[in-house]
Design a protein around this motif. Structure first.
Motif, PDB file in Angstrom:
ATOM      1  N   ILE A 112       8.592 -16.476  10.579  1.00 20.54           N
ATOM      2  CA  ILE A 112       9.691 -17.192   9.914  1.00 20.54           C
ATOM      3  C   ILE A 112       9.505 -18.690  10.090  1.00 20.54           C
ATOM      4  CG2 ILE A 112      12.177 -17.658   9.990  1.00 20.54           C
ATOM      5  CD1 ILE A 112      12.563 -14.709  10.794  1.00 20.54           C
ATOM      6  N   GLU A 113       9.189 -19.112  11.319  1.00 22.17           N
ATOM      7  CA  GLU A 113       9.024 -20.545  11.590  1.00 22.17           C
ATOM      8  C   GLU A 113       7.814 -21.123  10.864  1.00 22.17           C
ATOM      9  OE1 GLU A 113      11.071 -21.654  15.770  1.00 22.17           O
ATOM     10  OE2 GLU A 113       9.053 -20.794  15.933  1.00 22.17           O
ATOM     11  N   HIS A 114       6.727 -20.341  10.801  1.00 24.90           N
ATOM     12  CA  HIS A 114       5.545 -20.839  10.089  1.00 24.90           C
ATOM     13  C   HIS A 114       5.855 -21.027   8.608  1.00 24.90           C
ATOM     14  CE1 HIS A 114       1.233 -21.508   9.413  1.00 24.90           C
ATOM     15  NE2 HIS A 114       1.409 -20.826   8.286  1.00 24.90           N
ATOM     16  N   ALA A 115       6.518 -20.053   8.011  1.00 28.38           N
ATOM     17  CA  ALA A 115       6.870 -20.166   6.590  1.00 28.38           C
ATOM     18  C   ALA A 115       7.840 -21.325   6.361  1.00 28.38           C
ATOM     19  CB  ALA A 115       7.478 -18.854   6.092  1.00 28.38           C
ATOM     20  N   THR A 129      -1.091 -16.720   1.757  1.00 23.80           N
ATOM     21  CA  THR A 129      -1.729 -17.916   2.295  1.00 23.80           C
ATOM     22  C   THR A 129      -0.711 -19.054   2.343  1.00 23.80           C
ATOM     23  OG1 THR A 129      -2.428 -18.787   0.140  1.00 23.80           O
ATOM     24  CG2 THR A 129      -3.906 -17.205   1.219  1.00 23.80           C
ATOM     25  N   ASP A 130      -1.030 -20.086   3.109  1.00 25.14           N
ATOM     26  CA  ASP A 130      -0.133 -21.248   3.162  1.00 25.14           C
ATOM     27  C   ASP A 130       0.024 -21.877   1.783  1.00 25.14           C
ATOM     28  OD1 ASP A 130       0.097 -20.813   5.851  1.00 25.14           O
ATOM     29  OD2 ASP A 130      -0.940 -22.647   6.483  1.00 25.14           O
ATOM     30  N   ASP A 131      -1.068 -21.914   1.012  1.00 25.63           N
ATOM     31  CA  ASP A 131      -0.981 -22.501  -0.327  1.00 25.63           C
ATOM     32  C   ASP A 131      -0.052 -21.690  -1.224  1.00 25.63           C
ATOM     33  OD1 ASP A 131      -1.946 -24.366  -2.464  1.00 25.63           O
ATOM     34  OD2 ASP A 131      -2.733 -22.501  -3.292  1.00 25.63           O
ATOM     35  N   GLN A 132      -0.123 -20.368  -1.135  1.00 26.72           N
ATOM     36  CA  GLN A 132       0.774 -19.525  -1.940  1.00 26.72           C
ATOM     37  C   GLN A 132       2.231 -19.731  -1.526  1.00 26.72           C
ATOM     38  OE1 GLN A 132      -1.073 -15.799  -1.037  1.00 26.72           O
ATOM     39  NE2 GLN A 132      -2.551 -15.932  -2.722  1.00 26.72           N
ATOM     40  N   CYS A 151       2.809 -14.143   6.827  1.00 27.37           N
ATOM     41  CA  CYS A 151       1.927 -15.310   6.727  1.00 27.37           C
ATOM     42  C   CYS A 151       0.492 -14.954   7.096  1.00 27.37           C
ATOM     43  CB  CYS A 151       2.434 -16.428   7.622  1.00 27.37           C
ATOM     44  SG  CYS A 151       4.162 -16.876   7.334  1.00 27.37           S
ATOM     45  N   ARG A 152      -0.436 -15.138   6.157  1.00 27.43           N
ATOM     46  CA  ARG A 152      -1.829 -14.790   6.409  1.00 27.43           C
ATOM     47  C   ARG A 152      -2.457 -15.675   7.470  1.00 27.43           C
ATOM     48  NH1 ARG A 152      -5.538 -13.951   1.139  1.00 27.43           N
ATOM     49  NH2 ARG A 152      -3.559 -13.044   0.420  1.00 27.43           N
ATOM     50  N   ALA A 153      -1.927 -16.886   7.657  1.00 29.81           N
ATOM     51  CA  ALA A 153      -2.451 -17.771   8.691  1.00 29.81           C
ATOM     52  C   ALA A 153      -2.265 -17.192  10.085  1.00 29.81           C
ATOM     53  CB  ALA A 153      -1.761 -19.136   8.601  1.00 29.81           C
ATOM     54  N   LEU A 154      -1.273 -16.334  10.263  1.00 29.90           N
ATOM     55  CA  LEU A 154      -1.005 -15.719  11.568  1.00 29.90           C
ATOM     56  C   LEU A 154      -1.505 -14.290  11.663  1.00 29.90           C
ATOM     57  CD1 LEU A 154       2.654 -16.965  12.236  1.00 29.90           C
ATOM     58  CD2 LEU A 154       0.483 -18.092  12.757  1.00 29.90           C
ATOM     59  N   SER A 155      -1.636 -13.617  10.527  1.00 29.33           N
ATOM     60  CA  SER A 155      -2.115 -12.233  10.494  1.00 29.33           C
ATOM     61  C   SER A 155      -2.855 -12.037   9.170  1.00 29.33           C
ATOM     62  CB  SER A 155      -0.939 -11.257  10.614  1.00 29.33           C
ATOM     63  OG  SER A 155      -1.381  -9.926  10.614  1.00 29.33           O
ATOM     64  N   ALA A 156      -4.178 -11.950   9.238  1.00 27.65           N
ATOM     65  CA  ALA A 156      -5.017 -11.980   8.033  1.00 27.65           C
ATOM     66  C   ALA A 156      -5.053 -10.621   7.345  1.00 27.65           C
ATOM     67  CB  ALA A 156      -6.421 -12.451   8.377  1.00 27.65           C
TER      68      ALA A 156
END
Length: 407
Positions: A155-158, A74-77, A63-68
């Protein structure tokens, strides 16, 4: 990313899928091959989601929101992959999981620039040898491990973004050298199960992560393949010109009013007569049954702090034999059969550039579709994009800019 002074622009060639690339995706759908977006650019992910008739997946991305990291999503993807019944499978490489680790790795890699330049000079006539030597320098850098808990954070963020049945484990044990502490090899995978259960996830959710989400995705890919068995095999051939970005059949979009990246004349804006610009296109694929056009502005309201994409023009069911739109066509000169959608002024028709702050970009996107769409009424951009999913044969873009003259 894993190169000194990494510049993504220097790696871009096609800016998304070529016409041949879209044909490959569609043939993959036909034969039941899974389409994986883990190693492609953001532009290519967009094109794959437009083109694929089957769900797609990211086999080892986090997840790019947690590690760019550019390889992360991204969340949108994540949301769009899940909306198409796909699955996002989390990569457990430490650098994919932790922002501080990304920044430290970037600094260490950039510090190798002088050595990398020296190697390139030394092996000027042998670029493969030069790259191999640079890779050795990068591989010798330290690879710190993050805690196993960071895997479960991703995992939880996704799951929060995509839902509990669209997330899996991609691990990447065969391709990375920095596993988290406590997850050094596959024998430690039960620790992910323990951590998910400790955090309160149900056994059904854990089973999804451990493989059931992927199995459902795989079954959907095969279901689409079975539905396409009457379709003949693709006959597209990769030529030298298409591989180098010069595909002779590539759909192109131009305007006599402005060049790509150039300024849109005032006559086509709210400060002028708000007249739609002349547009011309060529290279429409023979199998195209209709065309669609969307004009939008991703910089609204302020290009320094964009918050939305403002939609200016929506057209669909443009006949494939059409070769363009005359200036002012929005006021009564559209090709016969063309249908209009709703812009963000809540009306049909063209609305020209009218940026409240700064210089904005205006993208004119032309889609060649393998179907003629039914009467959708006056669809919004989002509704039209949903309707064309899996039907895009080729796409072309033309971008112009505008900043108000009157302050």
């Amino acid at each position: 990313f894993f190169a000194p002074r990494f510049d993504p622009e220097s790696y871009r060639l096609h800016h998304g899928l070529t016409g041949f690339g879209r044909a490959v995706v569609r043939e993959m759908n036909r034969i039941g091959m899974m389409v994986d977006v883990s190693h492609v650019s953001d532009e290519t992910i967009d094109d794959v989601l437009e083109t694929s008739r089957a769900p797609v997946f990211a086999s080892h991305s986090s997840c790019r929101a947690l590690s760019a990291l550019p390889r992360n999503l991204t969340d949108d993807q994540i949301r769009r992959i899940a909306a198409r019944s796909g699955v996002v499978m989390i990569n457990v490489s430490s650098v994919f999981l932790d922002q501080a680790t990304v920044e430290a790795a970037r600094a260490r890699l950039d510090a190798l620039q002088e050595s990398a330049d020296r190697i390139r000079r030394q092996y000027e006539g042998d670029p493969r040898r030069a790259q191999a030597e640079i890779d050795k320098l990068a591989d010798a850098l330290p690879h710190p491990a993050v805690p196993l808990a960071r895997v479960v954070d991703h995992i939880e963020h996704a799951m929060k973004i995509a839902g509990p049945d669209a997330v899996g484990l991609g691990t990447d044990f065969d391709g990375m050298s920095d596993p988290p502490a406590g997850l050094e090899d596959v024998s430690r995978l039960p620790r992910i199960t323990e951590e998910l259960l400790r955090r309160g996830h149900s056994e059904d959710e854990v089973r999804n992560v451990l493989g059931e989400s992927f199995l459902r995705f795989f079954a959907r890919v095969e279901e689409v393949s079975r539905s396409l068995q009457a379709e003949p095999p693709a006959t597209d051939v990769l030529t030298t010109s298409s591989h180098d970005g010069g595909d002779a059949m590539t759909l192109t979009l131009t305007s006599s009013a402005f060049s790509h990246g150039g300024e849109i004349p005032t006559v086509h804006t709210c400060e002028g007569s708000d007249t739609s610009p002349a547009l011309s296109w060529s290279g429409v694929p023979a199998r195209a049954k209709s065309l669609a056009l969307i004009m939008d502005d991703p910089d609204a309201p302020d290009p320094k702090a964009p918050r939305m994409t403002y939609v200016h023009w929506v057209l669909y069911d443009i006949p494939p034999r059409a070769t363009g739109l005359a200036e002012g066509a929005a006021r009564g000169g559209l090709p016969a059969g063309t249908r209009e959608g709703t812009n963000d002024w809540k009306r049909t028709g063209y609305g020209g550039p009218c940026p409240p702050i700064g210089r904005h970009r205006y993208f004119h996107k032309l889609y060649a579709l393998d179907t003629e769409l039914p009467d959708l009424g006056s669809p919004t951009k989002a509704q039209l994009e949903k309707a064309i999913e899996g039907h895009v044969v080729e796409k072309a873009e033309l971008m112009g800019t505008y900043e108000k003259k009157k302050k």
